[in-house]
Motif scaffolding. Structure first.
Motif, PDB file in Angstrom:
ATOM      1  N   ARG A   6       5.128 -10.850 -59.826  1.00 26.08           N
ATOM      2  CA  ARG A   6       6.390 -10.405 -60.427  1.00 26.08           C
ATOM      3  C   ARG A   6       6.871 -11.365 -61.503  1.00 26.08           C
ATOM      4  O   ARG A   6       7.454 -10.952 -62.500  1.00 26.08           O
ATOM      5  N   HIS A  59       8.062 -10.521 -65.312  1.00 20.07           N
ATOM      6  CA  HIS A  59       9.407 -10.907 -65.767  1.00 20.07           C
ATOM      7  C   HIS A  59       9.333 -11.787 -67.010  1.00 20.07           C
ATOM      8  O   HIS A  59      10.044 -11.555 -67.989  1.00 20.07           O
ATOM      9  N   HIS A  94       8.226  -9.800 -69.954  1.00 16.78           N
ATOM     10  CA  HIS A  94       9.053  -8.612 -70.203  1.00 16.78           C
ATOM     11  C   HIS A  94       8.192  -7.336 -70.233  1.00 16.78           C
ATOM     12  O   HIS A  94       8.275  -6.519 -71.154  1.00 16.78           O
ATOM     13  N   GLU A 146       6.514  -4.038 -67.703  1.00 10.77           N
ATOM     14  CA  GLU A 146       6.558  -3.335 -66.421  1.00 10.77           C
ATOM     15  C   GLU A 146       5.192  -3.335 -65.754  1.00 10.77           C
ATOM     16  O   GLU A 146       5.091  -3.252 -64.529  1.00 10.77           O
ATOM     17  N   GLU A 184      14.465  -5.256 -65.385  1.00  9.79           N
ATOM     18  CA  GLU A 184      14.849  -6.000 -64.177  1.00  9.79           C
ATOM     19  C   GLU A 184      16.281  -5.692 -63.744  1.00  9.79           C
ATOM     20  O   GLU A 184      16.839  -6.378 -62.888  1.00  9.79           O
ATOM     21  N   GLU A 234      18.934  -6.193 -65.375  1.00 11.05           N
ATOM     22  CA  GLU A 234      19.865  -7.195 -65.886  1.00 11.05           C
ATOM     23  C   GLU A 234      20.608  -6.592 -67.080  1.00 11.05           C
ATOM     24  O   GLU A 234      20.048  -5.792 -67.838  1.00 11.05           O
ATOM     25  N   ARG A 258      22.431 -12.142 -65.245  1.00 13.25           N
ATOM     26  CA  ARG A 258      21.529 -11.888 -64.114  1.00 13.25           C
ATOM     27  C   ARG A 258      22.308 -11.675 -62.825  1.00 13.25           C
ATOM     28  O   ARG A 258      23.434 -12.085 -62.715  1.00 13.25           O
TER      29      ARG A 258
END
Length: 384
Positions: A122, A126, A129, A131, A313, A315, A384
């Protein structure tokens, strides 16, 4: 004749006996062959089922023949041993998978020959950036901005690269800010202790009639006041209020920020009912500062945008961008350093304070590389 007849009878008897023995042997052979074939089919079924991951079968314990029961019990035992080994392997994989996803370092396992990404955690998605990542070429250029470590190994007969990467920029930025905060606190304490009595003394001397004294003391007084103002500006950097987050709608907030600039700002919020959990007052300081900088850096005919959205994410992200003059690499590397400024009358604390606000709020503020934005200068604020 009797002897001949007796010999003939004996031959017939032996022939019948041999025929019977041969028939019995044939029956035994056929019976053994059938048992062998059944045993082979059972063993083949066992391995086919295990190869397909099926452990739900069980051979009968109620066979009539003891050998069949023994064979079935042995095959069931083999299945249980292999099933136990499979379950332990699955548990180990889950354990290592949990560890893999818990670390902050991005990890990619790549087929060394074809570049296919066999596994990633993960943190990798992240940091990059993304998927999903299926081929190393999709993120090859993005990896250049990280600290990389590589190793090679063999996995299921394939030579694989294990790539570990991390973003140390945020950690370095936090360490840099912490160092500056400590330094500024010491400086403000010492300067304030020195300057305060100078102001009091100069104010007392200003009452005396001597012209020369007055002129000198006016200079002292003015200098001291400017120094006090100077220190107060830096004190703001070290005393960011504790955030008091609450939910508020981003669209009306962004529209209000745009109106305060007196310029035409393109506002785009996706979705229109986007909510953010943050301190609205502190967020106002950050966005106002970014918009003010964009307005000062761009002529009236240039384009300024305020874009807010929710990323993969979940955010909340706000981006202030403009198509004015680009920031050179040297300046870009120093714009978040306290007191650094390219403006004649700038204090050099606007962007550092904004980043400090986002830091204590659990978010981030960064200048995006032009490789990602094209001609636009974009500052990204992430909650976040």
């Amino acid at each position: 004749m009797d002897a001949i007849a007796g010999a003939t009878a004996n031959c017939h008897l032996w022939l019948a006996l041999m025929t019977a023995i041969a028939a019995i042997l044939m029956i035994l052979y056929i019976n053994l062959w059938r048992r062998h074939r059944r045993a082979v089919r059972k063993v083949r079924f066992l391995f086919d089922a295990i190869d397909n991951g099926d452990y739900t079968f069980r051979f009968s314990d109620n066979e009539r023949h003891g050998n069949d029961r023994l064979l079935n019990a042995s095959l069931n035992r083999v299945k249980e041993i292999l099933q136990h080994a499979r379950d332990e392997q699955i548990e180990r994989e889950k354990y290592f998978e949990t560890i893999l996803h818990a670390v902050d370092t991005g990890i990619l396992v790549v087929d060394a020959d074809h570049g296919l990404v066999l596994r990633c955690n993960r943190a990798a998605l992240h940091l990059l950036h993304r998927e999903s990542i299926t081929h190393i070429n999709q993120v090859k250029d993005l990896l250049k901005g990280f600290s990389l470590r590589e190793s090679f190994t063999t996995l299921k007969g394939k030579r694989v690269r294990i790539i570990g990467f991390s973003d140390i920029r945020g950690e370095l930025a936090n360490q840099e800010i912490d160092s500056w905060v400590k330094l500024i606190r010491v400086l403000t304490h010492e300067i304030m202790n020195t300057v305060t009595p100078v102001i009091s003394l100069s104010q007392a001397l200003l009452k005396k009639p001597e012209e020369e004294q007055r002129q000198g003391l006016v200079v002292i007084n003015q200098t001291a006041r400017e120094l006090i103002e100077f220190v107060e500006n830096y004190r703001k950097f070290t005393h960011v209020p504790t955030p008091r987050p609450q939910l508020f709608y981003v669209k009306p907030f962004a529209e209000r920020m745009a109106k305060l600039t007196g310029r035409t700002i393109e506002v785009k919020v996706e979705p229109s009912d986007l909510l953010v959990y943050a301190d609205e007052g502190l967020t106002t300081r950050v966005i106002t500062n970014l918009l003010k900088n964009a307005c000062q850096a761009t002529p009236p005919d240039k384009h300024i945008t305020l874009h807010a959205y929710s990323n993969a994410e979940e955010e909340v992200v706000m981006e202030v961008g403009d198509d004015g003059p680009q920031i050179d690499a040297e300046t870009a590397s120093r714009i978040f350093v306290p007191f650094f400024t390219t403006k004649e009358e700038g204090s050099g604390i606007g962007l550092p304070i904004s980043r400090q606000i986002m830091r204590v709020s659990g978010g981030s503020l960064e200048l995006l590389p032009y490789a990602d934005t094209g001609k636009y200068t974009v500052f990204r604020v992430t909650f976040r």
